[in-house]
Design a protein around this motif. Structure first.
Motif, mmCIF file in Angstrom:
data_model
loop_
_atom_site.group_PDB
_atom_site.id
_atom_site.type_symbol
_atom_site.label_atom_id
_atom_site.label_comp_id
_atom_site.label_asym_id
_atom_site.label_seq_id
_atom_site.Cartn_x
_atom_site.Cartn_y
_atom_site.Cartn_z
ATOM 1 N N UNK A 31 -14.641 25.230 -1.961
ATOM 2 C CA UNK A 31 -14.942 26.477 -1.256
ATOM 3 C C UNK A 31 -16.166 26.257 -0.396
ATOM 4 N N UNK A 32 -16.089 26.670 0.835
ATOM 5 C CA UNK A 32 -17.222 26.542 1.740
ATOM 6 C C UNK A 32 -17.952 27.882 1.791
ATOM 7 N N UNK A 33 -17.930 28.567 2.903
ATOM 8 C CA UNK A 33 -18.619 29.850 3.006
ATOM 9 C C UNK A 33 -17.815 30.958 2.345
ATOM 10 N N UNK A 34 -18.529 31.955 1.851
ATOM 11 C CA UNK A 34 -17.925 33.187 1.340
ATOM 12 C C UNK A 34 -18.707 34.359 1.916
ATOM 13 N N UNK A 35 -18.065 35.499 1.970
ATOM 14 C CA UNK A 35 -18.788 36.627 2.536
ATOM 15 C C UNK A 35 -18.016 37.914 2.457
ATOM 16 N N UNK A 93 -14.363 47.491 1.857
ATOM 17 C CA UNK A 93 -15.053 46.207 1.899
ATOM 18 C C UNK A 93 -14.069 45.085 1.557
ATOM 19 N N UNK A 94 -14.094 44.061 2.390
ATOM 20 C CA UNK A 94 -13.204 42.920 2.226
ATOM 21 C C UNK A 94 -14.035 41.649 2.008
ATOM 22 N N UNK A 95 -13.704 40.902 0.990
ATOM 23 C CA UNK A 95 -14.340 39.596 0.837
ATOM 24 C C UNK A 95 -13.489 38.545 1.536
ATOM 25 N N UNK A 96 -14.136 37.471 1.921
ATOM 26 C CA UNK A 96 -13.412 36.350 2.504
ATOM 27 C C UNK A 96 -14.000 35.053 1.989
ATOM 28 N N UNK A 97 -13.198 34.010 2.078
ATOM 29 C CA UNK A 97 -13.647 32.683 1.673
ATOM 30 C C UNK A 97 -13.023 31.653 2.601
ATOM 31 N N UNK A 98 -13.837 30.732 3.030
ATOM 32 C CA UNK A 98 -13.362 29.585 3.791
ATOM 33 C C UNK A 98 -13.272 28.432 2.803
ATOM 34 N N UNK A 99 -12.070 27.984 2.561
ATOM 35 C CA UNK A 99 -11.933 26.950 1.542
ATOM 36 C C UNK A 99 -10.897 25.910 1.949
ATOM 37 N N UNK A 100 -10.888 24.834 1.200
ATOM 38 C CA UNK A 100 -9.963 23.737 1.453
ATOM 39 C C UNK A 100 -8.849 23.774 0.408
ATOM 40 N N UNK A 106 -8.734 23.207 6.051
ATOM 41 C CA UNK A 106 -9.657 24.305 5.808
ATOM 42 C C UNK A 106 -9.032 25.591 6.331
ATOM 43 N N UNK A 107 -9.007 26.611 5.500
ATOM 44 C CA UNK A 107 -8.412 27.886 5.879
ATOM 45 C C UNK A 107 -9.279 29.039 5.389
ATOM 46 N N UNK A 108 -9.059 30.189 5.974
ATOM 47 C CA UNK A 108 -9.775 31.405 5.603
ATOM 48 C C UNK A 108 -8.843 32.314 4.832
ATOM 49 N N UNK A 109 -9.355 32.873 3.761
ATOM 50 C CA UNK A 109 -8.578 33.770 2.917
ATOM 51 C C UNK A 109 -9.327 35.086 2.767
ATOM 52 N N UNK A 110 -8.563 36.153 2.542
ATOM 53 C CA UNK A 110 -9.131 37.496 2.460
ATOM 54 C C UNK A 110 -8.703 38.206 1.179
ATOM 55 N N UNK A 111 -9.602 39.033 0.682
ATOM 56 C CA UNK A 111 -9.261 39.896 -0.428
ATOM 57 C C UNK A 111 -8.486 41.112 0.051
ATOM 58 N N UNK A 112 -8.071 41.944 -0.906
ATOM 59 C CA UNK A 112 -7.231 43.088 -0.580
ATOM 60 C C UNK A 112 -8.036 44.294 -0.128
ATOM 61 N N UNK A 113 -9.322 44.259 -0.326
ATOM 62 C CA UNK A 113 -10.185 45.361 0.073
ATOM 63 C C UNK A 113 -10.473 46.299 -1.083
ATOM 64 N N UNK A 114 -11.684 46.834 -1.097
ATOM 65 C CA UNK A 114 -12.071 47.804 -2.112
ATOM 66 C C UNK A 114 -12.883 48.916 -1.444
ATOM 67 N N UNK A 115 -12.578 50.145 -1.812
ATOM 68 C CA UNK A 115 -13.198 51.298 -1.156
ATOM 69 C C UNK A 115 -14.588 51.571 -1.731
ATOM 70 N N UNK A 116 -15.536 51.786 -0.846
ATOM 71 C CA UNK A 116 -16.880 52.228 -1.215
ATOM 72 C C UNK A 116 -17.140 53.544 -0.496
ATOM 73 N N UNK A 117 -17.492 54.559 -1.259
ATOM 74 C CA UNK A 117 -17.761 55.882 -0.693
ATOM 75 C C UNK A 117 -19.153 56.327 -1.120
ATOM 76 N N UNK A 118 -19.980 56.668 -0.138
ATOM 77 C CA UNK A 118 -21.350 57.109 -0.402
ATOM 78 C C UNK A 118 -21.476 58.556 0.056
ATOM 79 N N UNK A 119 -21.902 59.415 -0.848
ATOM 80 C CA UNK A 119 -21.998 60.841 -0.534
ATOM 81 C C UNK A 119 -23.395 61.351 -0.834
#
Length: 120
Positions: A31-35, A93-100, A106-119
């Motif tokens: 795994x290279x970068x994540x974010x 919010x979506x996480x991603x990872x650049x991995x081998x 080397x490819x980029x992968x994405x998470x499914x997303x998670x909702x953040x709500x601030x009130x």
């Protein structure tokens, strides 16, 4: 098959905190970068933070000083600690990872997303 699975989204009050987690599973060489990115309703996807495989971090100006990105290489995971939350942090919010998946691929992968709500 590589998957990124996120958890930790939800609701918080203004000034509160949430912690997002994202773990990579499957077969891969490294795994290279994540974010993290985020996308608010009706807006374009916005980059939030990045952490390199050596631990170097970068943040969008909008979250600098409030959010902290970290990773656990043993768990193939990345985290986003979000403090002093503001209504404008509301987004998916979506996480991603650049991995081998292979040594020389080397490819980029994405998470499914998670909702953040601030009130307020």
């Amino acid at each position: 098959q590589v998957q990124l699975v996120e958890s930790g989204g939800g609701s918080a009050q203004v000034g509160g905190s949430l912690r997002l987690s994202c773990a990579a599973s499957g077969t891969f060489f490294s795994i290279n970068a994540m974010g993290w990115y985020r996308q608010a309703t009706g807006k374009q996807r916005e980059w939030v933070a990045r952490i390199g495989d050596g631990g170097r971090t970068n943040y969008a100006d909008s979250v600098k000083g409030r959010f902290t990105i970290s990773r656990d290489n043993a768990k193939n995971a990345v985290y986003l600690q979000m403090d002093n939350l503001k209504p404008e942090d509301t987004a998916v919010y979506y996480c991603y990872a650049v991995l081998n998946p292979l040594r020389d691929l080397r490819q980029e992968y994405w998470g499914q997303g998670t909702q953040v709500t601030v009130s307020s």
